[in-house]
Design an enzyme around this catalytic site. Structure first.
Site, PDB file in Angstrom:
ATOM      1  N   GLY A 279      20.841  -7.161 -32.433  1.00 40.66           N
ATOM      2  CA  GLY A 279      21.488  -5.647 -32.674  1.00 40.66           C
ATOM      3  C   GLY A 279      21.000  -4.484 -31.895  1.00 40.66           C
ATOM      4  O   GLY A 279      20.739  -3.279 -31.866  1.00 40.66           O
TER       5      GLY A 279
ATOM      6  N   ASN B 228      22.637  -3.259 -29.039  1.00 40.56           N
ATOM      7  CA  ASN B 228      23.933  -2.691 -28.801  1.00 40.56           C
ATOM      8  C   ASN B 228      24.297  -0.932 -29.601  1.00 40.56           C
ATOM      9  O   ASN B 228      25.143  -0.690 -29.358  1.00 40.56           O
ATOM     10  CB  ASN B 228      26.028  -3.307 -29.343  1.00 40.56           C
ATOM     11  CG  ASN B 228      25.401  -3.607 -31.194  1.00 40.56           C
ATOM     12  OD1 ASN B 228      24.587  -3.569 -31.689  1.00 40.56           O
ATOM     13  ND2 ASN B 228      26.621  -2.737 -32.099  1.00 40.56           N
ATOM     14  N   THR B 229      23.241  -0.770 -30.745  1.00 40.97           N
ATOM     15  CA  THR B 229      23.697   0.495 -30.917  1.00 40.97           C
ATOM     16  C   THR B 229      21.874   0.787 -31.914  1.00 40.97           C
ATOM     17  O   THR B 229      21.090  -0.359 -31.982  1.00 40.97           O
ATOM     18  CB  THR B 229      24.402   0.190 -32.458  1.00 40.97           C
ATOM     19  OG1 THR B 229      23.774   1.659 -32.843  1.00 40.97           O
ATOM     20  CG2 THR B 229      23.298  -0.220 -33.589  1.00 40.97           C
ATOM     21  N   GLY B 230      21.510   1.962 -31.941  1.00 45.71           N
ATOM     22  CA  GLY B 230      19.916   2.802 -32.481  1.00 45.71           C
ATOM     23  C   GLY B 230      18.970   2.496 -31.369  1.00 45.71           C
ATOM     24  O   GLY B 230      19.058   1.974 -30.196  1.00 45.71           O
ATOM     25  N   ILE B 231      17.833   1.928 -32.774  1.00 49.93           N
ATOM     26  CA  ILE B 231      16.371   1.426 -31.306  1.00 49.93           C
ATOM     27  C   ILE B 231      16.996   0.264 -30.738  1.00 49.93           C
ATOM     28  O   ILE B 231      16.674   0.184 -29.567  1.00 49.93           O
ATOM     29  CB  ILE B 231      15.537   0.531 -32.850  1.00 49.93           C
ATOM     30  CG1 ILE B 231      15.416   2.509 -33.501  1.00 49.93           C
ATOM     31  CG2 ILE B 231      14.684   0.676 -32.553  1.00 49.93           C
ATOM     32  CD1 ILE B 231      14.289   1.829 -35.237  1.00 49.93           C
ATOM     33  N   GLY B 232      17.707  -0.502 -31.337  1.00 50.98           N
ATOM     34  CA  GLY B 232      18.097  -1.918 -30.176  1.00 50.98           C
ATOM     35  C   GLY B 232      18.388  -1.637 -28.792  1.00 50.98           C
ATOM     36  O   GLY B 232      18.229  -2.017 -28.089  1.00 50.98           O
TER      37      GLY B 232
ATOM     38  N   TYR C 211      16.247  -3.900 -50.542  1.00 58.43           N
ATOM     39  CA  TYR C 211      15.910  -3.621 -48.816  1.00 58.43           C
ATOM     40  C   TYR C 211      14.595  -4.113 -48.941  1.00 58.43           C
ATOM     41  O   TYR C 211      14.173  -4.596 -47.366  1.00 58.43           O
ATOM     42  CB  TYR C 211      16.396  -2.165 -48.016  1.00 58.43           C
ATOM     43  CG  TYR C 211      15.759  -1.799 -46.763  1.00 58.43           C
ATOM     44  CD1 TYR C 211      16.229  -2.914 -45.732  1.00 58.43           C
ATOM     45  CD2 TYR C 211      14.620  -1.057 -46.764  1.00 58.43           C
ATOM     46  CE1 TYR C 211      15.755  -2.451 -44.354  1.00 58.43           C
ATOM     47  CE2 TYR C 211      14.297  -0.394 -45.024  1.00 58.43           C
ATOM     48  CZ  TYR C 211      15.732  -0.873 -44.492  1.00 58.43           C
ATOM     49  OH  TYR C 211      14.527  -0.632 -42.934  1.00 58.43           O
TER      50      TYR C 211
ATOM     51  N   SER D 185       9.631  -1.867 -41.648  1.00 60.22           N
ATOM     52  CA  SER D 185       9.603  -0.659 -41.995  1.00 60.22           C
ATOM     53  C   SER D 185       8.394  -0.435 -43.594  1.00 60.22           C
ATOM     54  O   SER D 185       7.802  -1.456 -43.735  1.00 60.22           O
ATOM     55  CB  SER D 185      10.595  -0.961 -42.970  1.00 60.22           C
ATOM     56  OG  SER D 185      10.728   0.758 -43.818  1.00 60.22           O
TER      57      SER D 185
END
Length: 293
Positions: free
Chosen positions: A45, A47-51, A199, A174
């Site tokens: 992941g 490619n976006t956000g935290i990653g 989740y 989380s």
């Protein structure tokens, strides 16, 4: 209880809540200046956000960063963005769908064939609060992607990671784990599905996996870490509106835009676990918003 004692308790609670809430939202920047020249990093992941922010930071430290994501075009777009901030980064995009064991095995085979070392594996990708659905292999989607997919990927790459020691495995979990409960008699939640509890249990599984893995690989030179990044505004809650009602989804979107951390700030704990020299002799622990306290 006297009025003074009541006031004192209220004050203590308010101070404690303020300290916690401030750390929960804001945290601090990772202070490590560690360089990663010659190191290979995999970020799911990425490619976006935290990653993406993690990929940018580790690439700026000299690492070769493999961005593993479902959408190659989005991965390439992330590379272009990172190249605007980092001079000649070493980046590669590889296709990986964590909802498919076949895709995970193809990705692992590709990496093992082409990468002599894997120094850092960051299991960052995830889905949250989505409608009831199953992975390609028949597992409940959130448990399948957030836990089982990363579990399989880690184990397929583990011997190469051991051969690259000192090495690290970082699992993005989380604080939602505190509400998690895993019923092994109903692993696919066929007796009743609710997006948020599903989740939470996937995040609990991340933490349990980290702790157990640390025991199994003790003495190999590979350390494991899991973390809570804080409240971060990313695309992770994109399914909340459709799964929980448009009002809840809209409220979440508005609040997260106003009050949650940016992906840059949210990535700091991941970066800390990946590079901080002080953690070289720690393994299996759980970290919250980059050492605020």
């Amino acid at each position: 209880m006297t009025l003074f004692e009541l006031f004192s308790k209220i004050k203590d609670f308010a101070v404690g809540f303020y300290v916690y809430f401030r750390g929960f939202l804001f945290g601090r920047k990772c202070q490590s200046n560690a360089k990663l020249n010659g190191k290979t990093v995999i970020i799911t992941g990425g490619n976006t956000g935290i990653g993406k922010e993690t990929a940018l930071d580790l690439a700026s430290r000299g690492a070769k960063v493999i961005i593993a994501c479902r959408d190659i075009e989005k991965g390439n777009a992330a590379v272009k963005d990172i190249c605007k901030s980092v001079n000649k980064p070493i980046l590669e995009v590889k296709q990986l769908d964590l909802a498919s064991f076949a895709s995970i095995k193809r990705f692992a085979d590709d990496v093992l064939e082409n990468e002599r070392y894997i120094h850092i594996l960051i299991n960052n990708a995830g889905v949250a609060a989505c409608k009831k659905s199953n992975t390609e292999d028949g597992f409940e989607m959130q448990f399948g992607v957030n836990h089982l997919g990363h579990f399989l990927l880690t184990n397929l790459l583990l011997e190469r990671i051991k051969a690259s020691a000192p090495a690290r495995i970082v699992n993005v979990a989380s604080i939602a784990h505190v509400y998690g409960n895993i019923d092994f008699s109903d692993i696919n939640l066929e007796q009743g599905y609710s997006p948020i509890p599903a989740y939470c249990r996937s995040k609990l599984a991340n933490i349990l996996f980290t702790r157990e893995l640390a025991k199994k690989i003790e003495g190999t030179g590979v350390n494991t870490y899991c973390l809570h990044p804080g409240a971060v505004y990313t695309g992770l809650g994109q399914h909340l509106g459709s799964s929980s009602g448009s009002c809840i989804g809209s409220l979440y979107e508005s609040c997260s835009r106003l009050f949650f951390k940016s992906p840059y700030k949210g990535a700091q704990t991941t970066i800390y676990c990946a590079v901080e020299e002080k953690l070289a002799f720690e393994s299996g622990y759980y970290y919250w918003y980059v050492c605020y306290f």
